[in-house]
Design a protein around this motif. Structure first.
Motif, PDB file in Angstrom:
ATOM      1  N   GLY A  13       7.797  10.895   0.308  1.00 46.63           N
ATOM      2  CA  GLY A  13       7.510  10.214   1.026  1.00 46.63           C
ATOM      3  C   GLY A  13       6.172   9.007   1.874  1.00 46.63           C
ATOM      4  O   GLY A  13       5.774   8.789   0.406  1.00 46.63           O
ATOM      5  N   GLU A  34      11.699  14.045  -5.873  1.00 47.32           N
ATOM      6  CA  GLU A  34      12.032  14.237  -4.642  1.00 47.32           C
ATOM      7  C   GLU A  34      12.976  14.728  -4.427  1.00 47.32           C
ATOM      8  O   GLU A  34      14.240  14.628  -5.243  1.00 47.32           O
ATOM      9  CB  GLU A  34      12.089  12.244  -4.313  1.00 47.32           C
ATOM     10  CG  GLU A  34      12.721  12.047  -3.357  1.00 47.32           C
ATOM     11  CD  GLU A  34      11.977  12.794  -1.726  1.00 47.32           C
ATOM     12  OE1 GLU A  34      11.160  12.612  -1.716  1.00 47.32           O
ATOM     13  OE2 GLU A  34      12.971  13.820  -1.514  1.00 47.32           O
ATOM     14  N   ASN A  85      12.613  15.066  10.745  1.00 43.62           N
ATOM     15  CA  ASN A  85      12.054  14.829   9.331  1.00 43.62           C
ATOM     16  C   ASN A  85      12.801  14.000   8.693  1.00 43.62           C
ATOM     17  O   ASN A  85      13.963  14.126   9.507  1.00 43.62           O
ATOM     18  CB  ASN A  85      11.731  16.001   8.286  1.00 43.62           C
ATOM     19  CG  ASN A  85      12.665  17.017   8.185  1.00 43.62           C
ATOM     20  OD1 ASN A  85      13.563  16.664   8.371  1.00 43.62           O
ATOM     21  ND2 ASN A  85      12.342  17.461   7.249  1.00 43.62           N
ATOM     22  N   GLY A  91      10.037   9.698   2.801  1.00 43.59           N
ATOM     23  CA  GLY A  91       9.791  10.147   2.968  1.00 43.59           C
ATOM     24  C   GLY A  91      10.965   9.453   4.877  1.00 43.59           C
ATOM     25  O   GLY A  91      11.655   9.099   4.659  1.00 43.59           O
TER      26      GLY A  91
END
Ligand SMILES: Cc1cc2nc3c(=O)[nH]c(=O)nc-3n(C[C@H](O)[C@H](O)[C@H](O)COP(=O)(O)OP(=O)(O)OC[C@H]3O[C@@H](n4cnc5c(N)ncnc54)[C@H](O)[C@@H]3O)c2cc1C
Length: 91
Positions: A13, A34, A85, A91
């Motif tokens: 992110g 990730e 999120n 991110g």
């Protein structure tokens, strides 16, 4: 994949990617993990006429509603803070 690394960064992110970038010029062996996907700008909802609908489905800000394979459920029932999120590179 490297057998040994000097720095393992979990999450690419805003923070993880910046750390990875800042370490890239060192001689350290760095791995950045990730769990989300790469998202191409051409895939952004703003490129389609269905962008409003997609904000309630695969691009919802709430991972419980979005429910992509890269999302995990979050229980915020007892929290005054509602989760917002996105799991993906950057991110
Ligand atoms: C809708 C929205 C709009 C925003 N707009 C702006 C803006 O205009 N300007 C601004 O400055 N800020 C903005 N922000 C805030 C900014 O995005 C965050 O402050 C910033 O992304 C936080 O960085 P972070 O590295 O802490 O977390 P994140 O960027 O969320 O990075 C965490 C990463 O870790 C990954 N991850 C999580 N668990 C695992 C795991 N177990 N294994 C591997 N990877 C994992 C996630 O997939 C994610 O990629 C916005 C946020 C949102 C939600």
């Amino acid at each position: 994949m490297l057998d040994k690394v000097d720095a393992l960064i979990v999450g690419s992110g805003a923070s993880g990617a910046a750390v990875a970038w800042s370490l890239a010029d060192t001689r350290m062996r760095i791995v950045c993990l990730e769990q989300g996907d790469w998202v191409k700008p051409t895939d952004y909802p703003s490129n389609g006429r269905d962008w409003e609908a997609r904000l309630f489905s695969d691009f919802a800000i709430n991972p419980n509603r979005r429910a992509r394979p890269t999302d995990y459920p979050i229980n915020d029932a007892n929290s005054p803070i509602k989760v917002v999120n996105f799991n993906g590179v950057g991110g």
